[in-house]
Design a protein around this motif. Structure first.
Motif, PDB file in Angstrom:
ATOM      1  N   LEU A   1     -22.264  57.386 -25.876  1.00 36.00           N
ATOM      2  CA  LEU A   1     -21.268  57.944 -26.799  1.00 36.00           C
ATOM      3  C   LEU A   1     -20.471  59.100 -26.206  1.00 36.00           C
ATOM      4  CD1 LEU A   1     -23.208  57.800 -30.216  1.00 36.00           C
ATOM      5  CD2 LEU A   1     -21.806  56.037 -29.144  1.00 36.00           C
ATOM      6  N   ASN A   2     -20.374  59.145 -24.896  1.00 36.21           N
ATOM      7  CA  ASN A   2     -19.389  59.997 -24.237  1.00 36.21           C
ATOM      8  C   ASN A   2     -19.037  59.294 -22.928  1.00 36.21           C
ATOM      9  OD1 ASN A   2     -21.307  60.632 -22.221  1.00 36.21           O
ATOM     10  ND2 ASN A   2     -22.047  62.383 -23.399  1.00 36.21           N
ATOM     11  N   ARG A   3     -17.998  59.764 -22.257  1.00 32.65           N
ATOM     12  CA  ARG A   3     -17.507  59.058 -21.076  1.00 32.65           C
ATOM     13  C   ARG A   3     -18.615  58.874 -20.038  1.00 32.65           C
ATOM     14  NH1 ARG A   3     -15.840  59.296 -16.141  1.00 32.65           N
ATOM     15  NH2 ARG A   3     -16.800  61.336 -15.943  1.00 32.65           N
ATOM     16  N   LYS A   4     -19.242  59.995 -19.695  1.00 34.27           N
ATOM     17  CA  LYS A   4     -20.214  59.970 -18.595  1.00 34.27           C
ATOM     18  C   LYS A   4     -21.398  59.043 -18.891  1.00 34.27           C
ATOM     19  CE  LYS A   4     -23.371  63.640 -17.335  1.00 34.27           C
ATOM     20  NZ  LYS A   4     -24.239  63.410 -18.393  1.00 34.27           N
ATOM     21  N   ASP A   5     -21.950  59.164 -20.079  1.00 30.54           N
ATOM     22  CA  ASP A   5     -23.185  58.419 -20.348  1.00 30.54           C
ATOM     23  C   ASP A   5     -22.932  56.959 -20.715  1.00 30.54           C
ATOM     24  OD1 ASP A   5     -25.206  60.491 -19.889  1.00 30.54           O
ATOM     25  OD2 ASP A   5     -24.160  61.530 -21.498  1.00 30.54           O
ATOM     26  N   GLU A   6     -21.754  56.661 -21.256  1.00 34.96           N
ATOM     27  CA  GLU A   6     -21.415  55.243 -21.461  1.00 34.96           C
ATOM     28  C   GLU A   6     -21.235  54.543 -20.104  1.00 34.96           C
ATOM     29  OE1 GLU A   6     -20.917  53.167 -24.307  1.00 34.96           O
ATOM     30  OE2 GLU A   6     -22.056  54.776 -25.257  1.00 34.96           O
ATOM     31  N   ILE A   7     -20.512  55.236 -19.208  1.00 32.60           N
ATOM     32  CA  ILE A   7     -20.295  54.662 -17.864  1.00 32.60           C
ATOM     33  C   ILE A   7     -21.642  54.503 -17.147  1.00 32.60           C
ATOM     34  CG2 ILE A   7     -19.237  55.103 -15.568  1.00 32.60           C
ATOM     35  CD1 ILE A   7     -16.935  54.727 -17.379  1.00 32.60           C
ATOM     36  N   LYS A   8     -22.520  55.503 -17.337  1.00 28.91           N
ATOM     37  CA  LYS A   8     -23.863  55.429 -16.711  1.00 28.91           C
ATOM     38  C   LYS A   8     -24.614  54.189 -17.200  1.00 28.91           C
ATOM     39  CE  LYS A   8     -27.131  58.071 -18.449  1.00 28.91           C
ATOM     40  NZ  LYS A   8     -27.696  59.353 -18.905  1.00 28.91           N
ATOM     41  N   GLN A   9     -24.548  53.922 -18.483  1.00 26.12           N
ATOM     42  CA  GLN A   9     -25.225  52.726 -19.014  1.00 26.12           C
ATOM     43  C   GLN A   9     -24.625  51.447 -18.428  1.00 26.12           C
ATOM     44  OE1 GLN A   9     -25.057  53.400 -23.494  1.00 26.12           O
ATOM     45  NE2 GLN A   9     -27.081  52.515 -23.241  1.00 26.12           N
ATOM     46  N   LEU A  10     -23.281  51.413 -18.358  1.00 26.07           N
ATOM     47  CA  LEU A  10     -22.625  50.205 -17.831  1.00 26.07           C
ATOM     48  C   LEU A  10     -22.926  50.018 -16.341  1.00 26.07           C
ATOM     49  CD1 LEU A  10     -19.233  50.459 -19.763  1.00 26.07           C
ATOM     50  CD2 LEU A  10     -21.018  48.741 -20.103  1.00 26.07           C
TER      51      LEU A  10
ATOM     52  N   GLY B   1     -18.822  51.871 -26.799  1.00 26.62           N
ATOM     53  CA  GLY B   1     -18.691  53.312 -27.041  1.00 26.62           C
ATOM     54  C   GLY B   1     -18.502  53.637 -28.516  1.00 26.62           C
ATOM     55  N   ALA B   2     -18.193  52.625 -29.326  1.00 26.26           N
ATOM     56  CA  ALA B   2     -18.033  52.817 -30.778  1.00 26.26           C
ATOM     57  C   ALA B   2     -19.243  52.262 -31.528  1.00 26.26           C
ATOM     58  CB  ALA B   2     -16.746  52.146 -31.248  1.00 26.26           C
TER      59      ALA B   2
ATOM     60  N   PRO C   1     -20.201  60.001 -32.227  1.00 24.60           N
ATOM     61  CA  PRO C   1     -21.035  60.953 -31.471  1.00 24.60           C
ATOM     62  C   PRO C   1     -21.294  62.209 -32.300  1.00 24.60           C
ATOM     63  CG  PRO C   1     -19.061  60.319 -30.224  1.00 24.60           C
ATOM     64  CD  PRO C   1     -18.910  59.746 -31.592  1.00 24.60           C
ATOM     65  N   PRO C   2     -22.465  62.842 -32.142  1.00 21.45           N
ATOM     66  CA  PRO C   2     -22.779  64.029 -32.945  1.00 21.45           C
ATOM     67  C   PRO C   2     -21.713  65.118 -32.804  1.00 21.45           C
ATOM     68  CG  PRO C   2     -24.379  63.695 -31.138  1.00 21.45           C
ATOM     69  CD  PRO C   2     -23.552  62.468 -31.226  1.00 21.45           C
ATOM     70  N   GLU C   3     -21.105  65.231 -31.624  1.00 23.53           N
ATOM     71  CA  GLU C   3     -20.088  66.272 -31.373  1.00 23.53           C
ATOM     72  C   GLU C   3     -18.801  66.016 -32.154  1.00 23.53           C
ATOM     73  OE1 GLU C   3     -21.370  64.249 -29.065  1.00 23.53           O
ATOM     74  OE2 GLU C   3     -22.760  65.510 -27.933  1.00 23.53           O
ATOM     75  N   TYR C   4     -18.621  64.821 -32.654  1.00 21.46           N
ATOM     76  CA  TYR C   4     -17.346  64.458 -33.311  1.00 21.46           C
ATOM     77  C   TYR C   4     -17.531  64.099 -34.782  1.00 21.46           C
ATOM     78  CZ  TYR C   4     -15.019  64.292 -28.758  1.00 21.46           C
ATOM     79  OH  TYR C   4     -14.481  64.617 -27.533  1.00 21.46           O
ATOM     80  N   ARG C   5     -18.686  64.455 -35.344  1.00 25.43           N
ATOM     81  CA  ARG C   5     -18.985  64.084 -36.734  1.00 25.43           C
ATOM     82  C   ARG C   5     -17.868  64.496 -37.697  1.00 25.43           C
ATOM     83  NH1 ARG C   5     -21.761  60.433 -38.948  1.00 25.43           N
ATOM     84  NH2 ARG C   5     -23.094  59.598 -37.341  1.00 25.43           N
ATOM     85  N   SER C   6     -17.303  65.697 -37.477  1.00 28.97           N
ATOM     86  CA  SER C   6     -16.267  66.147 -38.415  1.00 28.97           C
ATOM     87  C   SER C   6     -14.868  65.837 -37.890  1.00 28.97           C
ATOM     88  CB  SER C   6     -16.417  67.654 -38.670  1.00 28.97           C
ATOM     89  OG  SER C   6     -16.418  68.304 -37.421  1.00 28.97           O
ATOM     90  N   ASN C   7     -14.781  65.132 -36.787  1.00 27.55           N
ATOM     91  CA  ASN C   7     -13.456  64.835 -36.230  1.00 27.55           C
ATOM     92  C   ASN C   7     -13.472  63.471 -35.545  1.00 27.55           C
ATOM     93  OD1 ASN C   7     -10.858  65.074 -35.434  1.00 27.55           O
ATOM     94  ND2 ASN C   7     -11.195  66.724 -33.932  1.00 27.55           N
TER      95      ASN C   7
ATOM     96  N   ILE D   1     -11.980  58.634 -31.533  1.00 29.55           N
ATOM     97  CA  ILE D   1     -11.289  57.341 -31.405  1.00 29.55           C
ATOM     98  C   ILE D   1     -10.136  57.474 -30.399  1.00 29.55           C
ATOM     99  CG2 ILE D   1      -9.936  55.592 -32.655  1.00 29.55           C
ATOM    100  CD1 ILE D   1     -11.669  56.180 -35.130  1.00 29.55           C
ATOM    101  N   ASP D   2      -9.397  58.594 -30.481  1.00 30.88           N
ATOM    102  CA  ASP D   2      -8.301  58.837 -29.517  1.00 30.88           C
ATOM    103  C   ASP D   2      -8.842  58.868 -28.087  1.00 30.88           C
ATOM    104  OD1 ASP D   2      -6.482  59.008 -31.559  1.00 30.88           O
ATOM    105  OD2 ASP D   2      -6.457  61.213 -31.623  1.00 30.88           O
ATOM    106  N   LEU D   3      -9.946  59.610 -27.911  1.00 32.03           N
ATOM    107  CA  LEU D   3     -10.533  59.739 -26.567  1.00 32.03           C
ATOM    108  C   LEU D   3     -10.956  58.370 -26.033  1.00 32.03           C
ATOM    109  CD1 LEU D   3     -11.807  61.782 -24.397  1.00 32.03           C
ATOM    110  CD2 LEU D   3     -13.957  61.399 -25.616  1.00 32.03           C
ATOM    111  N   LEU D   4     -11.557  57.598 -26.925  1.00 32.17           N
ATOM    112  CA  LEU D   4     -12.035  56.268 -26.525  1.00 32.17           C
ATOM    113  C   LEU D   4     -10.850  55.391 -26.096  1.00 32.17           C
ATOM    114  CD1 LEU D   4     -14.987  54.549 -28.111  1.00 32.17           C
ATOM    115  CD2 LEU D   4     -12.947  53.199 -27.838  1.00 32.17           C
ATOM    116  N   ILE D   5      -9.793  55.429 -26.921  1.00 41.17           N
ATOM    117  CA  ILE D   5      -8.639  54.560 -26.636  1.00 41.17           C
ATOM    118  C   ILE D   5      -7.864  55.048 -25.409  1.00 41.17           C
ATOM    119  CG2 ILE D   5      -6.353  53.887 -27.526  1.00 41.17           C
ATOM    120  CD1 ILE D   5      -7.627  53.647 -30.295  1.00 41.17           C
TER     121      ILE D   5
END
Ligand code: NIG
Ligand code: FE
Length: 428
Positions: free
Chosen positions: A157-166, A186-187, A191-197, A202-206
């Motif tokens: 659920l963040n760039r680094k760790d999603e890429i690590k899993q892949l 990734g969706a 992610p806990p860091e984005y609970r209120s935003n 979604i923008d970051l992911l896209i």
């Protein structure tokens, strides 16, 4: 004279699962039985299917070729598992025990457990640890007859760790005989860091993560958990359209607990599959039945969560939907690697027929993983991926409970499980 380097003969029953794939409605009942059948391959590709006397007329065995006597055994295509969350770290057995004390899966998620527990553990794990975990789970899958598997990220659920899993999936695919089709998820949760935003994630992911995954060729599919409290239908559609623009194919976790309409959206967007479907509505049934989107059932999930609600398998089959089966192997809602067990659950809990469950775990599962041109049925030119089961006939595969019937596994024309043990002599 033609040549083969592997011949399997005397099969009590050889199930080819041939036909027009994907199979719908009545075609799901045809498993293509050849009694006392013989199948042969050369360099991993099937070159002959039929009876041994006809094989002998046309073919010779190469010098280093091998013959397997399948007397007493039922032989069928290796299982294809089109939905797993393979690269996670940590277990959730404590939460399982809490569920036994009365907490629901959703209540645990609200307390910050559930998927979040696995996110924390997976973020802490190194890429190498994830590769090791994937390999040992793949060993277990192979012992249970799975020869091709789809595997999702989604606990980073963040760039680094999603890429690590892949990257762990990519490495495991290189090291293990099982073929892995990678999916970027990734969706899977907010992610806990984005609970209120959520929109910012979604923008970051896209804008950033999806293009990077694509550029690095780390995934074929993009998948979203479309569910109340996770991603809505409009949010899912926005991500799906961006992924399609980049060339991803689409899978959706749809209508699992609430009938949001994820399945209709999956059909409209041309997704290859909509998975779960425990809460599927009448409109959802209609939409999937008239589409080329496979309805993938994950019957271990309601079993594992001890929930009454099941996917409406009979209605979907009767209306002509493409149906497939998968484990959904994950630590929170389906801790099983066995497609054989899933087939049994499909019969015992979803009302599917034995033949339907076999086609849904092989030919149609291959369709749901986008690889039906190569695997999932035994046909000349397709991969020699098959399992030899200690079952006198195919009915036993579902009738005989609580055991693993898989005796030998052949992947790409090589014996990778021999007499229930990993074969040490196969070449990668
Ligand atoms: O497919 N439904 C969402 N995701 C998984 C469960 C993930 C978890 O509990 O860790 C599923 O069932
Ligand atoms: Fe899942």
């Amino acid at each position: 004279m033609k040549y083969a380097d592997l011949v399997v003969l005397n099969c009590n029953q050889l199930l080819t699962c041939q036909g027009t794939i994907p199979k719908r409605s009545k075609a799901l009942k045809d498993v293509g039985i050849i009694k006392n059948g013989c199948i042969a391959s050369l360099k991993g590709a099937i070159v002959f299917i039929g009876h041994y006397k006809n094989f002998q007329k046309e073919f010779s065995l190469t010098n280093e070729g091998e013959i397997i006597d399948a007397k007493g055994l039922t032989v069928l295509p290796g299982f294809v598992d089109p939905h797993t969350h393979l690269p996670f770290a940590g277990g959730r057995e404590e939460e399982f025990s809490l569920r036994l004390q009365g907490y629901s899966y959703q209540q645990l998620a609200e307390k910050g457990m559930g998927i979040q527990t696995s996110v924390k553990a997976t973020r802490r794990a190194s890429r190498e640890e994830l590769v090791f975990l994937c390999l040992s789970r793949l060993d277990s899958m192979l012992l249970h007859g799975t020869t091709t598997v789809e595997a999702k990220s989604g606990y980073g659920l963040n760039r680094k760790d999603e890429i690590k899993q892949l990257e762990a999936i990519r490495e495991a695919n290189i090291q293990h005989p099982i073929d892995i089709i990678p999916t970027f998820m990734g969706a899977h949760e907010v992610p806990p860091e984005y609970r209120s935003n959520k929109d910012a994630y979604i923008d970051l992911l896209i804008d950033s993560i999806l293009p990077e995954v694509r550029n690095k060729k780390l995934a074929v599919f993009f998948d979203v958990f479309c569910e109340e409290g996770v991603y809505s239908v409009p949010e899912t559609r926005r991500m799906v359209r961006a992924a399609k623009d980049l060339g991803f194919q689409i899978k959706i976790h749809a209508d699992e607990f609430s009938a949001l309409g994820g399945a209709q959206m999956a059909a409209e967007e041309g997704a290859i599959s909509a998975d779960h479907l425990m809460a599927l509505s009448e409109e959802g049934i209609q939409a999937l039945s008239q589409s080329n989107t496979a309805a993938t059932f994950l019957p271990a999930v309601p079993f594992f969560l001890m929930q009454e609600k099941k996917a409406p398998a009979r209605a979907l089959i009767n209306k002509g939907a493409i149906v497939a089966l998968a484990t959904d192997f994950n630590p929170g809602s389906s801790m099983t690697e066995s497609m054989h067990f899933i087939m049994q659950l499909a019969v015992y809990t979803l009302g599917m027929g034995i033949e339907e469950s076999i086609n849904a775990a092989t030919a149609n599962a291959a369709y749901a993983a986008g690889i039906d041109k190569e695997v999932g049925s035994l046909e000349i030119g397709k991969k020699m991926d098959l399992i030899l089961c200690d079952s006198p006939n195919y009915l036993y595969l579902v009738y005989h409970l609580g055991i693993n019937p898989v005796k030998h596994v052949i992947k790409n024309g090589q014996i990778v499980i021999r007499d229930r043990q990993p074969a040490l002599d196969f070449n990668q």
